[in-house]
Design a protein around this motif. Structure first.
Motif, PDB file in Angstrom:
ATOM      1  N   VAL A  12       0.854  -1.189   0.000  1.00  0.00           N
ATOM      2  CA  VAL A  12       0.000   0.000   0.000  1.00  0.00           C
ATOM      3  C   VAL A  12       0.889   1.237   0.000  1.00  0.00           C
ATOM      4  O   VAL A  12       1.549   1.518   1.000  1.00  0.00           O
ATOM      5  CB  VAL A  12      -0.931   0.029   1.222  1.00  0.00           C
ATOM      6  N   PRO A  13       0.957   1.941  -1.120  1.00  0.00           N
ATOM      7  CA  PRO A  13       1.672   3.218  -1.141  1.00  0.00           C
ATOM      8  C   PRO A  13       0.699   4.348  -0.812  1.00  0.00           C
ATOM      9  O   PRO A  13      -0.437   4.343  -1.292  1.00  0.00           O
ATOM     10  CB  PRO A  13       2.167   3.320  -2.589  1.00  0.00           C
ATOM     11  N   VAL A  14       1.146   5.298  -0.017  1.00  0.00           N
ATOM     12  CA  VAL A  14       0.267   6.409   0.356  1.00  0.00           C
ATOM     13  C   VAL A  14       1.122   7.646   0.579  1.00  0.00           C
ATOM     14  O   VAL A  14       2.267   7.548   1.049  1.00  0.00           O
ATOM     15  CB  VAL A  14      -0.553   6.055   1.618  1.00  0.00           C
ATOM     16  N   PHE A  15       0.578   8.797   0.225  1.00  0.00           N
ATOM     17  CA  PHE A  15       1.320  10.038   0.423  1.00  0.00           C
ATOM     18  C   PHE A  15       1.297  10.452   1.889  1.00  0.00           C
ATOM     19  O   PHE A  15       0.346  10.176   2.622  1.00  0.00           O
ATOM     20  CB  PHE A  15       0.767  11.158  -0.463  1.00  0.00           C
ATOM     21  N   GLU A  16       2.360  11.127   2.272  1.00  0.00           N
ATOM     22  CA  GLU A  16       2.478  11.620   3.646  1.00  0.00           C
ATOM     23  C   GLU A  16       1.283  12.498   3.991  1.00  0.00           C
ATOM     24  O   GLU A  16       0.813  13.287   3.168  1.00  0.00           O
ATOM     25  CB  GLU A  16       3.777  12.412   3.791  1.00  0.00           C
ATOM     26  N   GLU A  17       0.790  12.344   5.200  1.00  0.00           N
ATOM     27  CA  GLU A  17      -0.348  13.064   5.775  1.00  0.00           C
ATOM     28  C   GLU A  17      -1.692  12.623   5.226  1.00  0.00           C
ATOM     29  O   GLU A  17      -2.731  13.144   5.626  1.00  0.00           O
ATOM     30  CB  GLU A  17      -0.189  14.585   5.616  1.00  0.00           C
ATOM     31  N   ALA A  18      -1.714  11.654   4.337  1.00  0.00           N
ATOM     32  CA  ALA A  18      -2.975  11.090   3.849  1.00  0.00           C
ATOM     33  C   ALA A  18      -3.433   9.993   4.805  1.00  0.00           C
ATOM     34  O   ALA A  18      -2.626   9.437   5.547  1.00  0.00           O
ATOM     35  CB  ALA A  18      -2.787  10.528   2.445  1.00  0.00           C
ATOM     36  N   PRO A  19      -4.726   9.664   4.787  1.00  0.00           N
ATOM     37  CA  PRO A  19      -5.217   8.561   5.621  1.00  0.00           C
ATOM     38  C   PRO A  19      -4.905   7.217   4.968  1.00  0.00           C
ATOM     39  O   PRO A  19      -4.682   7.133   3.760  1.00  0.00           O
ATOM     40  CB  PRO A  19      -6.732   8.807   5.661  1.00  0.00           C
TER      41      PRO A  19
END
Lengths: 114, 112
Positions: free
Chosen positions: A11-18
């Motif tokens: 799971v890749p996710v951007f910083e500060e995203a949920p």
């Protein structure tokens, strides 16, 4: 018999995203539920656990998980991720009766992108 | 002080050799475990000891033998190492078999 399924291997996710990491289980008996985190080149650290009571449990580092008995799920959530959350996350169950083995899922690799 | 410590952290050896991995916990726990994590990160219980008595013995080859000199230690001995034994081995402990398990940092075993 028990089994744990973590549907997302990465799971890749951007910083500060949920973020939500999914965990489903199957068991012929009632179970306790756990989330462990493994930072790079380190051992497993307990993130949170559900033993009984309120189905929403809070853990360390701002993580929480909700036990849903009807859907046999125990999804992990965090409202805003940090770079330091990059790690492997393991869902696990342990039967309330009988053998006290922990049964693990295959893990979800969370990568937080700056 | 580290609660559950394993040595060595890395172990590289040839096929056919015999090796040991040591585990110590300073939590005063009565139960200790060994888990194997394969190349796909799947974790599976191998053994557990409660008060020096084996209480779980999964279907692992008898080349693997846990030895507990006292309740603070559970060492893993492996005879006649094979390529398929390459993995990360984790030690863990808990106050009792039904309690939360605390893990060591792991030992990465590479069999050449």
């Amino acid at each position: 018999a028990q089994s744990v399924t973590q549907l997302d291997s990465q799971v890749p996710v951007f910083e500060e995203a949920p973020v939500e990491l999914r965990c489903n289980y199957s068991s012929s008996v009632s179970v306790y539920l756990f989330w462990y985190v493994q930072y790079p080149n380190q051992g497993l650290q307990l993130l949170l656990k559900y033993l009984s009571g309120s189905t929403l449990v809070k853990g360390i580092n701002g993580f929480e998980a909700e036990f849903n008995k009807s859907q046999t799920s125990f999804h992990l959530r965090k409202p805003s991720v940090h770079i330091s959350d990059t790690a492997e996350y393991f869902c696990a169950v342990r039967p309330k009766t009988g053998a006290n083995n922990l049964f693990f899922g295959t893990g979800t690799r969370l990568t937080v992108i700056p | 002080d580290t609660a559950v410590s394993q040595t060595p952290k890395y172990l590289v050896t040839q096929m056919g050799n015999d090796k040991s991995i040591k585990c110590e916990q300073n939590l005063g726990h009565d139960t200790m475990y060994w888990y194997k994590q394969d190349s796909k990160k799947f974790l599976k219980i191998m053994f557990s000891y409660n008060n020096k008595e084996l209480i779980i013995n999964e279907t692992v080859p008898n080349r693997f033998s846990p030895k507990s000199p006292d309740k603070a230690h559970l060492n893993l001995h492996i005879n006649s190492l094979e390529l398929g034994d390459s993995a990360v081995y984790f030690c863990a402990s808990s106050q009792n078999p039904a309690d939360i398990q605390y893990f060591g940092a792991g030992t990465r075993l590479s069999v050449l």
